[in-house]
Design a protein around this motif. Structure first.
Motif, PDB file in Angstrom:
ATOM      1  N   ASN A  62      33.006  14.604 -30.616  1.00  0.00           N
ATOM      2  CA  ASN A  62      33.996  14.527 -29.544  1.00  0.00           C
ATOM      3  C   ASN A  62      34.039  13.163 -28.850  1.00  0.00           C
ATOM      4  O   ASN A  62      34.632  13.029 -27.777  1.00  0.00           O
ATOM      5  N   VAL A  64      35.690  10.494 -29.036  1.00  0.00           N
ATOM      6  CA  VAL A  64      36.990   9.935 -28.669  1.00  0.00           C
ATOM      7  C   VAL A  64      37.451  10.469 -27.319  1.00  0.00           C
ATOM      8  O   VAL A  64      38.126   9.757 -26.557  1.00  0.00           O
ATOM      9  N   MET A  65      37.078  11.687 -26.978  1.00  0.00           N
ATOM     10  CA  MET A  65      37.491  12.274 -25.702  1.00  0.00           C
ATOM     11  C   MET A  65      36.939  11.499 -24.515  1.00  0.00           C
ATOM     12  O   MET A  65      37.501  11.557 -23.410  1.00  0.00           O
ATOM     13  N   TYR A  73      42.497  12.887 -30.412  1.00  0.00           N
ATOM     14  CA  TYR A  73      41.212  13.501 -30.743  1.00  0.00           C
ATOM     15  C   TYR A  73      41.500  14.575 -31.778  1.00  0.00           C
ATOM     16  O   TYR A  73      42.175  15.566 -31.501  1.00  0.00           O
ATOM     17  N   TYR A  75      39.939  17.252 -34.596  1.00  0.00           N
ATOM     18  CA  TYR A  75      38.717  17.953 -35.017  1.00  0.00           C
ATOM     19  C   TYR A  75      39.026  18.962 -36.120  1.00  0.00           C
ATOM     20  O   TYR A  75      40.173  19.376 -36.310  1.00  0.00           O
ATOM     21  N   VAL A  87      44.075  12.582 -25.634  1.00  0.00           N
ATOM     22  CA  VAL A  87      43.042  12.313 -24.638  1.00  0.00           C
ATOM     23  C   VAL A  87      43.690  11.888 -23.323  1.00  0.00           C
ATOM     24  O   VAL A  87      44.602  11.063 -23.299  1.00  0.00           O
ATOM     25  N   ASP A 156      41.483  10.447 -36.155  1.00  0.00           N
ATOM     26  CA  ASP A 156      40.708  10.605 -34.927  1.00  0.00           C
ATOM     27  C   ASP A 156      40.561   9.240 -34.260  1.00  0.00           C
ATOM     28  O   ASP A 156      40.071   8.286 -34.870  1.00  0.00           O
TER      29      ASP A 156
END
Length: 224
Positions: A62, A64-65, A73, A75, A87, A156
């Motif tokens: 996570n 990038v958050m 972001y 996943y 984000v 991502d």
């Protein structure tokens, strides 16, 4: 349509989420461009939100958050699907994001359909034993949206606020320029804080995903 600015995302996710309705996410690849007008989104608040991926802190998945707003972001979930989030600005040391749940394909429908069927574009109502996917179902749900737009973990961290990025967020029809009523309700598929009404969608829009509350998995029976 104008590219959304960094300042648009530099707000709490619960403020950004409803403003994303009517905006357009587009992904340009060697195969062509597919664009989707967003009709359903879901906000997550980070460290204060048990349903957020950032609730327990920063991880490799996570990371990038916890970076600047205006990035994607992405996943992988259930061992088969990708989901994409935008984000937003979180609390200091925290992170927040908006999950893109559904939308209407407004450009590149044939390419989106080919990706969703994982083969040649069907020519009629039924092709090769497979029912033709209705336009409303091409990006109806977060996994379908990513499949139609060919979004995976390679994106991502993509910056959606710069013109040179393959993944871009545009103003589209805009909110509140679109006349559809925005409604809110519980979040989907989360085991904690699902009741918080941070899912936003256009009332009556056919591309909005079907609501399914989280159902706990039954424990496996072990034979003595």
């Amino acid at each position: 349509m104008l590219l959304l600015s960094r300042d648009f995302f530099a707000r709490p996710s619960v403020e950004v989420a409803p403003d994303l309705l009517g905006c357009v996410l587009e992904h340009e690849t060697a195969d062509g461009l597919v664009a989707v007008e967003l009709t359903e989104v879901e906000a997550y608040a980070g460290a204060s939100d048990p349903a957020s991926h950032a609730y327990r802190g920063r991880t490799r998945r996570n990371a990038v958050m916890f970076g600047p707003p205006g990035h994607a972001y992405v996943y992988f979930t259930y061992g088969m699907h990708f989901c994409v989030n935008m984000v937003c600005l979180g609390e200091p040391g925290s992170a927040s994001a908006v999950l893109l749940r559904a939308g209407a394909i407004i450009a590149g429908e044939d390419l989106a359909r080919a990706r969703r069927t994982r083969g040649p574009v069907p020519e009629g109502p039924v092709s090769g034993g497979r029912a033709r996917i209705a336009p409303r179902d091409l990006a109806r749900g977060p996994a379908r949206l990513c499949q139609a737009l060919a979004i995976d973990r390679a994106l991502d961290g993509a910056d959606v606020c710069v013109a040179g990025s393959p993944l871009r967020m545009l103003s589209g029809a805009g909110n509140p320029a679109r006349s559809a009523k925005i409604v809110t309700g519980p979040r989907v598929g989360v085991s904690s804080a699902a009741e918080i009404p941070w899912r936003f969608w256009y009332d009556g829009d056919p591309t909005v995903s079907v609501y399914r509350p989280h159902v706990p998995r039954r424990p496996k029976l072990v034979t003595p």
